[in-house]
Design a protein around this motif. Structure first.
Motif, PDB file in Angstrom:
ATOM      1  N   GLU A 224      -1.184 -70.843 -35.724  1.00  9.99           N
ATOM      2  CA  GLU A 224      -2.081 -71.567 -36.617  1.00  9.99           C
ATOM      3  C   GLU A 224      -2.232 -73.011 -36.144  1.00  9.99           C
ATOM      4  OE1 GLU A 224      -2.523 -72.661 -41.381  1.00  9.99           O
ATOM      5  OE2 GLU A 224      -0.820 -71.480 -40.642  1.00  9.99           O
ATOM      6  N   GLY A 225      -3.457 -73.496 -36.179  1.00 14.56           N
ATOM      7  CA  GLY A 225      -3.737 -74.852 -35.711  1.00 14.56           C
ATOM      8  C   GLY A 225      -4.061 -74.938 -34.230  1.00 14.56           C
ATOM      9  N   HIS A 226      -4.052 -73.781 -33.541  1.00 15.85           N
ATOM     10  CA  HIS A 226      -4.363 -73.776 -32.102  1.00 15.85           C
ATOM     11  C   HIS A 226      -5.848 -74.107 -31.885  1.00 15.85           C
ATOM     12  CE1 HIS A 226      -3.282 -72.679 -27.974  1.00 15.85           C
ATOM     13  NE2 HIS A 226      -4.521 -72.234 -27.873  1.00 15.85           N
ATOM     14  N   THR A 227      -6.139 -74.761 -30.761  1.00 16.18           N
ATOM     15  CA  THR A 227      -7.514 -75.163 -30.446  1.00 16.18           C
ATOM     16  C   THR A 227      -8.174 -74.137 -29.540  1.00 16.18           C
ATOM     17  OG1 THR A 227      -6.940 -77.506 -30.614  1.00 16.18           O
ATOM     18  CG2 THR A 227      -8.962 -76.956 -29.423  1.00 16.18           C
ATOM     19  N   ILE A 228      -9.383 -73.735 -29.910  1.00 13.71           N
ATOM     20  CA  ILE A 228     -10.194 -72.837 -29.090  1.00 13.71           C
ATOM     21  C   ILE A 228     -11.254 -73.684 -28.388  1.00 13.71           C
ATOM     22  CG2 ILE A 228     -11.601 -70.750 -29.060  1.00 13.71           C
ATOM     23  CD1 ILE A 228      -8.709 -70.377 -30.053  1.00 13.71           C
TER      24      ILE A 228
ATOM     25  N   ILE B 228      -2.178 -65.443 -34.734  1.00 13.00           N
ATOM     26  CA  ILE B 228      -3.500 -65.147 -35.265  1.00 13.00           C
ATOM     27  C   ILE B 228      -4.368 -64.654 -34.111  1.00 13.00           C
ATOM     28  CG2 ILE B 228      -5.524 -66.112 -36.413  1.00 13.00           C
ATOM     29  CD1 ILE B 228      -3.665 -68.296 -37.531  1.00 13.00           C
ATOM     30  N   PRO B 229      -4.923 -63.466 -34.187  1.00 16.51           N
ATOM     31  CA  PRO B 229      -5.799 -62.987 -33.107  1.00 16.51           C
ATOM     32  C   PRO B 229      -7.093 -63.796 -33.060  1.00 16.51           C
ATOM     33  CG  PRO B 229      -5.810 -61.442 -34.936  1.00 16.51           C
ATOM     34  CD  PRO B 229      -4.769 -62.465 -35.271  1.00 16.51           C
ATOM     35  N   VAL B 230      -7.468 -64.241 -31.880  1.00 14.39           N
ATOM     36  CA  VAL B 230      -8.685 -65.037 -31.714  1.00 14.39           C
ATOM     37  C   VAL B 230      -9.898 -64.124 -31.868  1.00 14.39           C
ATOM     38  CG1 VAL B 230     -10.009 -66.497 -30.132  1.00 14.39           C
ATOM     39  CG2 VAL B 230      -7.505 -66.651 -30.197  1.00 14.39           C
ATOM     40  N   PRO B 231     -10.829 -64.471 -32.745  1.00 16.63           N
ATOM     41  CA  PRO B 231     -12.036 -63.632 -32.908  1.00 16.63           C
ATOM     42  C   PRO B 231     -12.999 -63.810 -31.737  1.00 16.63           C
ATOM     43  CG  PRO B 231     -12.190 -65.571 -34.304  1.00 16.63           C
ATOM     44  CD  PRO B 231     -10.820 -65.610 -33.684  1.00 16.63           C
ATOM     45  N   ASN B 232     -13.897 -62.869 -31.588  1.00 24.52           N
ATOM     46  CA  ASN B 232     -14.918 -62.939 -30.546  1.00 24.52           C
ATOM     47  C   ASN B 232     -16.086 -63.783 -31.058  1.00 24.52           C
ATOM     48  OD1 ASN B 232     -16.525 -62.582 -28.332  1.00 24.52           O
ATOM     49  ND2 ASN B 232     -17.095 -60.470 -28.813  1.00 24.52           N
ATOM     50  N   ILE B 233     -16.268 -64.973 -30.484  1.00 27.08           N
ATOM     51  CA  ILE B 233     -17.329 -65.878 -30.943  1.00 27.08           C
ATOM     52  C   ILE B 233     -18.410 -66.082 -29.876  1.00 27.08           C
ATOM     53  CG2 ILE B 233     -15.866 -67.105 -32.584  1.00 27.08           C
ATOM     54  CD1 ILE B 233     -15.458 -69.269 -30.507  1.00 27.08           C
TER      55      ILE B 233
ATOM     56  N   TYR C 158     -11.073 -63.407 -26.528  1.00 28.62           N
ATOM     57  CA  TYR C 158     -11.048 -62.544 -27.717  1.00 28.62           C
ATOM     58  C   TYR C 158      -9.779 -61.689 -27.737  1.00 28.62           C
ATOM     59  CZ  TYR C 158     -12.184 -58.408 -30.505  1.00 28.62           C
ATOM     60  OH  TYR C 158     -12.143 -57.376 -31.403  1.00 28.62           O
ATOM     61  N   GLY C 159      -9.117 -61.668 -28.904  1.00 31.02           N
ATOM     62  CA  GLY C 159      -7.936 -60.834 -29.091  1.00 31.02           C
ATOM     63  C   GLY C 159      -6.619 -61.516 -28.777  1.00 31.02           C
ATOM     64  N   THR C 160      -6.647 -62.660 -28.139  1.00 33.22           N
ATOM     65  CA  THR C 160      -5.410 -63.371 -27.830  1.00 33.22           C
ATOM     66  C   THR C 160      -4.762 -63.889 -29.117  1.00 33.22           C
ATOM     67  OG1 THR C 160      -6.346 -64.087 -25.730  1.00 33.22           O
ATOM     68  CG2 THR C 160      -4.401 -65.250 -26.503  1.00 33.22           C
TER      69      THR C 160
END
Length: 234
Positions: A100-104, A47-52, A94-96
């Motif tokens: 699923e279930g990974h912690t940001i 899942i690509p990490v969104p830019n937050i 962002y983009g990494t």
């Protein structure tokens, strides 16, 4: 065993058939392990990490949860140009692609500026030393205020119109003003003449006293009067 028999067995189809079967089993096992691990670990999928960054924490949390990701606050910072509780930094970035279930992990903006303890510089250092210590901590300094006292010696610190002391907690964005000696002293101070002072103390140490004689007895008084009368007759 003769050499002819050995070469006949070596060239037999039965032997080469067994070897080929064994090789096929080994290859099948290797491929099975490889594809099985990829299937189990979802290799190549993520899942690509969104830019937050810059986003409100609650909104960022909802966005990540909708993608099947978790969010954890690990630190806080302060940027007065950004609203409180917004995201200052994120890891992974962002983009990494993550599973699923990974912690940001995120850093959020504090609603107030952090406070730091004033170091032991008041009446304990020169203006140059105090300025170096305070600026290294991130404090902003205004033009020093000159006061009566030893030149370049720090006699106090003011912040937002009030005096602060060593050990006080002061917001990092509050400007500090050093009270520095100008090399002059108050004209009303009294200079002590130590020579005259020592002489006065010496005079005070001398006790004034009168010599007290023992009272004469009656016999001594009579004898003295008789002696006086004989002297007058002469």
């Amino acid at each position: 065993m003769k050499s002819n028999d050995f070469f006949k067995k070596l060239a037999s189809k039965y032997l080469w058939g067994n070897l080929a079967a064994m090789a096929a089993v080994v290859v099948a096992l290797c491929l099975g392990v490889k594809f099985g691990l990829d299937l189990y670990t979802h290799h190549g999928q993520g899942i690509p990490v969104p830019n937050i960054k810059g986003m409100d924490f609650d909104k960022a949390s909802d966005l990540l949860e909708s993608d099947g990701l978790l969010i954890v606050v690990t630190d806080s910072g302060y940027n007065k140009n950004l609203p409180a509780n917004c995201i200052l930094a994120q890891s992974p970035g962002y983009g990494t692609k993550v599973k699923e279930g990974h912690t940001i992990y995120v850093t959020v903006n504090s609603p107030s500026s952090p406070a730091f303890t004033i170091p032991d510089v008041i009446d304990n250092s020169s203006s140059r030393e105090a300025m170096a210590k305070l600026q290294s901590m991130g404090f902003k300094l205004t033009q020093p205020k000159m006061v009566m006292g030893e030149k370049d010696w720090v006699y106090g610190i003011e912040s937002q119109g009030r005096r602060v002391a060593n050990g006080d907690l002061v917001p990092i964005d509050a400007p500090l003003t050093l009270l520095v000696g100008n090399g002059q002293y108050d004209e009303g101070s009294v200079d002590i003449d130590y020579a005259e002072h020592d002489e006065a103390e010496t005079n005070q140490d001398i006790d004034e006293f009168e010599e007290v004689t023992e009272p004469q007895t009656k016999e001594e008084t009579t004898e003295e009067q008789g002696h006086t009368q004989q002297t007058d007759k002469k």
